[in-house]
Design a protein around this motif. Structure first.
Motif, short mmCIF file in Angstrom:
data_model
loop_
_atom_site.label_atom_id
_atom_site.label_comp_id
_atom_site.label_asym_id
_atom_site.label_seq_id
_atom_site.Cartn_x
_atom_site.Cartn_y
_atom_site.Cartn_z
N SER A 149 0.81 -1.21 0.00
CA SER A 149 0.00 0.00 0.00
C SER A 149 0.85 1.27 0.00
CB SER A 149 -0.94 0.01 1.21
OG SER A 149 -0.18 0.06 2.40
N LYS A 150 2.14 1.18 0.29
CA LYS A 150 3.01 2.35 0.30
C LYS A 150 3.65 2.51 -1.06
CE LYS A 150 3.79 2.49 5.14
NZ LYS A 150 4.55 3.08 6.16
N ARG A 151 3.92 3.78 -1.44
CA ARG A 151 4.51 4.06 -2.73
C ARG A 151 5.96 4.47 -2.58
NH1 ARG A 151 0.67 8.15 -5.51
NH2 ARG A 151 2.61 8.49 -6.57
N ALA A 152 6.79 3.97 -3.45
CA ALA A 152 8.21 4.31 -3.47
C ALA A 152 8.42 5.56 -4.30
CB ALA A 152 9.00 3.15 -4.04
N PRO A 153 9.51 6.29 -4.07
CA PRO A 153 9.80 7.47 -4.89
C PRO A 153 9.85 7.15 -6.39
CG PRO A 153 11.23 7.42 -2.98
CD PRO A 153 10.48 6.12 -3.00
N ILE A 206 7.97 9.04 -9.63
CA ILE A 206 8.68 9.55 -10.80
C ILE A 206 8.12 8.93 -12.07
CG2 ILE A 206 10.92 9.67 -11.98
CD1 ILE A 206 10.60 11.55 -9.53
N LYS A 207 7.89 7.63 -12.07
CA LYS A 207 7.32 6.97 -13.25
C LYS A 207 5.94 7.55 -13.57
CE LYS A 207 9.60 2.55 -12.47
NZ LYS A 207 9.39 1.17 -12.04
N GLN A 208 5.19 7.86 -12.55
CA GLN A 208 3.82 8.38 -12.73
C GLN A 208 3.82 9.78 -13.32
OE1 GLN A 208 1.63 8.50 -9.06
NE2 GLN A 208 -0.16 9.44 -10.00
N VAL A 209 4.80 10.63 -12.96
CA VAL A 209 4.76 12.02 -13.41
C VAL A 209 5.63 12.32 -14.62
CG1 VAL A 209 4.09 12.91 -11.14
CG2 VAL A 209 6.51 12.80 -11.76
N LEU A 210 6.45 11.38 -15.09
CA LEU A 210 7.24 11.62 -16.30
C LEU A 210 6.29 11.91 -17.47
CD1 LEU A 210 10.18 9.07 -16.30
CD2 LEU A 210 10.33 11.55 -16.46
N GLY A 211 6.55 13.01 -18.15
CA GLY A 211 5.69 13.41 -19.26
C GLY A 211 4.44 14.17 -18.85
N ARG A 212 4.35 14.48 -17.56
CA ARG A 212 3.16 15.19 -17.05
C ARG A 212 3.57 16.50 -16.39
NH1 ARG A 212 -0.78 10.45 -14.92
NH2 ARG A 212 -0.78 9.36 -16.90
N PRO A 213 2.62 17.40 -16.17
CA PRO A 213 2.93 18.68 -15.53
C PRO A 213 3.36 18.50 -14.07
CG PRO A 213 0.82 18.79 -16.67
CD PRO A 213 1.24 17.34 -16.66
N ASN A 253 19.98 22.35 -6.65
CA ASN A 253 19.08 23.48 -6.39
C ASN A 253 17.66 23.05 -6.08
OD1 ASN A 253 20.99 25.62 -6.96
ND2 ASN A 253 20.87 24.95 -9.08
N VAL A 254 17.33 21.77 -6.29
CA VAL A 254 15.95 21.28 -6.18
C VAL A 254 15.61 20.95 -4.72
CG1 VAL A 254 14.34 19.47 -6.87
CG2 VAL A 254 15.98 20.39 -8.54
N LEU A 255 14.56 21.57 -4.23
CA LEU A 255 14.04 21.26 -2.90
C LEU A 255 13.08 20.08 -2.98
CD1 LEU A 255 13.92 22.07 0.10
CD2 LEU A 255 12.05 23.62 -0.50
N TYR A 256 12.12 20.14 -3.92
CA TYR A 256 11.21 19.02 -4.14
C TYR A 256 10.57 19.11 -5.51
CZ TYR A 256 7.33 22.16 -2.84
OH TYR A 256 6.44 23.19 -2.77
N ILE A 257 9.97 18.00 -5.92
CA ILE A 257 9.19 17.92 -7.15
C ILE A 257 7.80 17.42 -6.77
CG2 ILE A 257 8.96 16.77 -9.39
CD1 ILE A 257 12.02 16.34 -9.31
N SER A 258 6.79 18.11 -7.25
CA SER A 258 5.42 17.66 -6.95
C SER A 258 4.61 17.67 -8.25
CB SER A 258 4.76 18.56 -5.91
OG SER A 258 4.57 19.86 -6.40
N ALA A 259 3.59 16.83 -8.28
CA ALA A 259 2.67 16.81 -9.42
C ALA A 259 1.81 18.06 -9.36
CB ALA A 259 1.80 15.57 -9.37
N GLN A 260 1.57 18.66 -10.51
CA GLN A 260 0.69 19.83 -10.55
C GLN A 260 -0.74 19.39 -10.37
OE1 GLN A 260 0.69 22.75 -13.64
NE2 GLN A 260 2.89 23.02 -13.58
N PRO A 261 -1.50 20.09 -9.55
CA PRO A 261 -2.91 19.74 -9.41
C PRO A 261 -3.62 19.90 -10.75
CG PRO A 261 -2.35 21.63 -8.02
CD PRO A 261 -1.12 21.24 -8.77
N LYS A 262 -4.59 19.05 -10.99
CA LYS A 262 -5.36 19.13 -12.25
C LYS A 262 -6.18 20.41 -12.24
CE LYS A 262 -5.42 14.30 -12.99
NZ LYS A 262 -5.30 13.58 -14.16
N GLN A 263 -6.23 21.05 -13.41
CA GLN A 263 -7.02 22.27 -13.55
C GLN A 263 -8.50 21.94 -13.58
OE1 GLN A 263 -5.75 25.37 -13.64
NE2 GLN A 263 -3.66 24.59 -13.45
#
Length: 103
Positions: free
Chosen positions: A25-29, A33-40, A90-100
């Motif tokens: 049930s837990k997600r790995a980093p 990354i695989k989920q957000v590649l190619g996404r905002p 320089n990167v503090l974090y990467i997050s998925a952009q909320p859907k508009q």
């Protein structure tokens, strides 16, 4: 970043839940990354600046390649860029952009 980039060691170790001792049930980093590649995404820098765009690539040093990039400072759009590379230290974090939401 080239085509020979590799997953960071910590992400490689966490690819499968059993390898990292996690339940399914837990997600790995790496899963994120695989989920957000190619996404905002939003890339937050140590200085507080946000870069928003499409995540094209990420390497083992957290160097980030983005497309359709916008630079935001204090919630204000400052610049628009095409392709952008951000050095990983320089990167503090990467997050998925909320859907508009449609109005």
């Amino acid at each position: 970043l080239g085509s020979s980039w590799r997953w960071p060691a910590v992400l490689r170790a966490c690819r499968s839940p059993s390898a990292a001792g996690m339940s399914s049930s837990k997600r790995a980093p790496a899963d994120f990354i695989k989920q957000v590649l190619g996404r905002p995404v939003i890339v937050k820098l140590n200085n507080g600046t946000d870069y928003r765009g499409v995540l094209a690539r990420l390497d083992g040093y957290m160097n980030v390649a983005m497309e359709q990039t916008e630079e935001w400072v204090d919630n204000e759009l400052k610049n628009k860029y095409g392709n952008t590379v951000i050095r990983g230290n320089n990167v503090l974090y990467i997050s998925a952009q909320p859907k508009q939401r449609k109005a």
